[in-house]
Design a protein around this motif. Structure first.
Motif, PDB file in Angstrom:
ATOM      1  N   ARG A  55       0.858  -1.185   0.000  1.00 27.19           N
ATOM      2  CA  ARG A  55       0.000   0.000   0.000  1.00 27.19           C
ATOM      3  C   ARG A  55       0.890   1.229   0.000  1.00 27.19           C
ATOM      4  N   ARG A  63      -7.414   5.776   2.650  1.00 30.69           N
ATOM      5  CA  ARG A  63      -8.141   4.815   3.490  1.00 30.69           C
ATOM      6  C   ARG A  63      -8.346   5.384   4.897  1.00 30.69           C
ATOM      7  N   ARG A  66     -11.134   7.946   4.794  1.00 24.98           N
ATOM      8  CA  ARG A  66     -12.452   7.300   4.696  1.00 24.98           C
ATOM      9  C   ARG A  66     -12.832   6.635   6.007  1.00 24.98           C
ATOM     10  N   LEU A  67     -11.870   5.999   6.659  1.00 21.41           N
ATOM     11  CA  LEU A  67     -12.150   5.359   7.939  1.00 21.41           C
ATOM     12  C   LEU A  67     -12.566   6.401   8.975  1.00 21.41           C
ATOM     13  N   GLU A  91      -4.407  -2.692   8.588  1.00 22.32           N
ATOM     14  CA  GLU A  91      -5.653  -2.114   9.113  1.00 22.32           C
ATOM     15  C   GLU A  91      -5.502  -1.675  10.571  1.00 22.32           C
ATOM     16  N   SER A 164     -18.244  -4.598  10.081  1.00 18.11           N
ATOM     17  CA  SER A 164     -16.942  -4.890   9.477  1.00 18.11           C
ATOM     18  C   SER A 164     -16.157  -3.607   9.203  1.00 18.11           C
ATOM     19  N   PHE A 165     -14.850  -3.744   9.271  1.00 17.59           N
ATOM     20  CA  PHE A 165     -13.940  -2.646   8.956  1.00 17.59           C
ATOM     21  C   PHE A 165     -14.220  -2.105   7.558  1.00 17.59           C
ATOM     22  N   ASP A 166     -14.438  -3.009   6.611  1.00 13.36           N
ATOM     23  CA  ASP A 166     -14.722  -2.583   5.233  1.00 13.36           C
ATOM     24  C   ASP A 166     -16.021  -1.790   5.149  1.00 13.36           C
ATOM     25  N   GLU A 167     -17.005  -2.159   5.972  1.00 14.49           N
ATOM     26  CA  GLU A 167     -18.267  -1.415   5.978  1.00 14.49           C
ATOM     27  C   GLU A 167     -18.045   0.015   6.486  1.00 14.49           C
ATOM     28  N   LEU A 169     -15.315   1.702   6.153  1.00  9.36           N
ATOM     29  CA  LEU A 169     -14.670   2.386   5.032  1.00  9.36           C
ATOM     30  C   LEU A 169     -15.700   2.824   3.997  1.00  9.36           C
ATOM     31  N   ARG A 170     -16.669   1.946   3.699  1.00 12.88           N
ATOM     32  CA  ARG A 170     -17.686   2.289   2.698  1.00 12.88           C
ATOM     33  C   ARG A 170     -18.552   3.461   3.156  1.00 12.88           C
TER      34      ARG A 170
END
Length: 536
Positions: A55, A63, A66-67, A91, A164-167, A169-170
């Motif tokens: 990365r 990222r 966004r987080l 992460e 979730s971590f990804d959620e 971020l979204r």
């Protein structure tokens, strides 16, 4: 439905930007801006390297933004305490970088703790958020309703019952988050001590402390922009996270793998690692890997070791094999940062006729005042063992909810960590062990590190620790715990004879136990003397 929980009081008073300022910024740079500045300087340079990819600084910055925005959308506010529980990952670092921006208080938790211990720390910290790996999610979710403040559980993976971590971020739209204004004395992290001598304490670490730790390390350990670094210290420990932050500030790459593995590290050394931080037992394990040779370390520039004693024999072997600069350091990282440094020049001088320097942990680092005190708080003469005390901008703000314990270790700005040592006439520090570990045998003070250094001089000893045990006649007697190298046979009597040739009679261990496996240690590689002392 979960009942609404009470919001814990802030660790420090909330501050607002002075009205005279037209914007939120003051002249000083905030920790939350470090990743932005690094990405501006080197957007395409690697920031994190893992076994599955890379990365860049620009990717990490985006990222993190966004987080942070996603967490704001979910209601995270300045001053809230956020526990983080998992093995190392990009992460994990991104979570901390986002919390820095939002002015939240990070609470890193040791993933090796039992579920009961983790529950105790979550309650002590009054954490309202928790970021957890899949392995630990069920345990945290199971006690959630028993904790007054835990409102949100975010999963680094896809564990049921977590967001979730990804959620997250979204949920965070592109662009910069609303960053908090923080004062340098606001708390950035609540880190629990390793507990080598007792129950963990919550160390309140300020933005001032972290800024100083990072800038001092960059100076003393000579960080450069084109490096590829690895720290074997886990990210929940101050040494692990601070070394990654050092690299971010300098714009260099960090290798991040879930946990330390000697074979994997050797593979990465062959692929271009330039700098590593290891504890002595890890260096020994690395040098024992099959087919290891000097060419494996062709790109290595430096090895930083610390956290535990290393025998001069092992250090000499490592220097001959790795052929790079070596640094040693000593400190109370969680509570007062790194305090002394033994430089590469010191190591070379040791090999050039001054071998005693290899027993030293160096001289005080930049802007650190270090003294040796007696029990009355008076400075002792050169060569006299006493308690090591330091004064610097890296000293913690205190123990959370424990003012009495804070007063025991901080006196007029001086930090007393309970470590014993002495200074030589050139200002080099030599350790003598922990104050709590000092053995009084028949009225004589016995310092465990002196005996451990003697045992380490035996060619077959790879690990050792010395503790005092109660005795009806002497008050205390000396017991040594030893691990021998593979294929080496030595009896306790032979090791006692080895010590008798080199130590005063009262310092020779009365008992020596030989262990077939490694001695118990905490995450930073320090032997847990308390557990050894408790063995019958």
């Amino acid at each position: 439905m979960t009942a609404q929980r009470t919001r814990p009081a802030s660790l420090t008073a909330q501050r607002t930007s002075p009205a005279s300022l037209t914007g939120r910024r003051l002249s000083r740079v905030q920790i939350g801006e470090w990743i932005d500045m690094a990405a501006k300087r080197s957007p395409d340079r690697a920031c994190f390297v893992t076994g599955s990819g890379t990365r860049t600084f620009a990717e990490v910055r985006d990222r993190v933004h966004r987080l942070a925005r996603g967490l704001q959308e979910m209601g995270l506010t300045q001053g809230e305490r956020v526990a983080v529980l998992d093995t190392d990952s990009p992460e994990y670092v991104e979570t901390f970088l986002a919390l820095f921006k939002l002015g939240a208080v990070a609470v890193p938790l040791n993933f090796r703790l039992s579920p009961a211990e983790i529950t105790t720390l979550l309650r002590s910290a009054e954490a309202s958020w928790a970021f957890v790996g899949d392995r630990y999610a069920d345990g945290v979710l199971a006690v959630r309703d028993d904790l007054d403040h835990l409102d949100h559980v975010v999963g680094f993976g896809a564990a049921a019952g977590t967001v979730s971590f990804d959620e997250v971020l979204r949920r965070g739209a592109a662009g910069s988050p609303r960053e908090a204004f923080v004062d340098d004395e606001d708390i950035v992290a609540l880190a629990y001590t390793s507990g080598t001598t007792g129950l963990p304490k919550g160390v309140m670490q300020s933005h001032r402390m972290w800024k100083t730790m990072v800038s001092n390390a960059i100076l003393e350990y000579r960080f450069l922009r084109d490096e590829f670094r690895y720290s074997a210290s886990p990210l929940y420990h101050v040494a692990g996270l601070s070394l990654v932050l050092n690299a971010i500030c300098r714009g260099s790459a960090s290798l991040i793998v879930p946990q330390w593995d000697p074979a994997e590290l050797l593979r990465w050394c062959r692929q271009g690692l330039t700098d590593v931080f290891l504890v002595p037992t890890m260096i020994s394990a690395l040098l024992r890997q099959p087919d290891v040779r000097p060419d494996d370390f062709a790109t290595l520039r430096s090895v930083f070791y610390g956290a535990a004693p290393m025998s001069p024999e092992l250090l000499t072997q490592a220097m001959a094999m790795m052929r790079c600069d070596f640094y040693n350091g000593f400190g109370a990282g969680t509570e007062a940062g790194m305090q002394t440094v033994l430089t590469p020049e010191d190591h070379l001088r040791a090999l050039d006729g001054h071998p005693h320097l290899l027993r030293s942990v160096g001289r005080p680092g930049f802007n650190i005042d270090l003294q040796i005190w007696d029990a009355a708080g008076e400075e002792v003469p050169v060569g006299t063992v006493g308690e090591i005390v330091t004064r610097s901008d890296m000293v913690m703000s205190g123990y959370h909810g424990q003012p009495e314990k804070t007063a025991q270790v901080i006196s007029d700005g001086w930090f007393k960590g309970g470590d014993l040592g002495y200074l030589d006439q050139d200002g080099y520090l030599y350790l003598a062990g922990r104050k709590d570990d000092m053995i009084i045998r028949g009225g004589e003070n016995v310092y465990p590190l002196e005996i451990e250094a003697t045992l380490f001089a035996h060619p077959g000893v790879v690990e050792c620790a010395v503790v005092g045990v109660p005795d009806p006649h002497w008050g205390e007697t000396v017991r040594a715990h030893v691990v021998l190298a593979g294929g080496v046979e030595a009896t306790p009597e032979e090791l006692q004879a080895f010590c008798r040739e080199r130590l005063a009679k009262y310092k020779v261990p009365d008992h020596i136990r030989i262990h077939s496996e490694t001695l118990p240690k905490n995450a930073s590689g320090k032997v847990l003397h308390r557990l050894l002392r408790e063995q019958s």
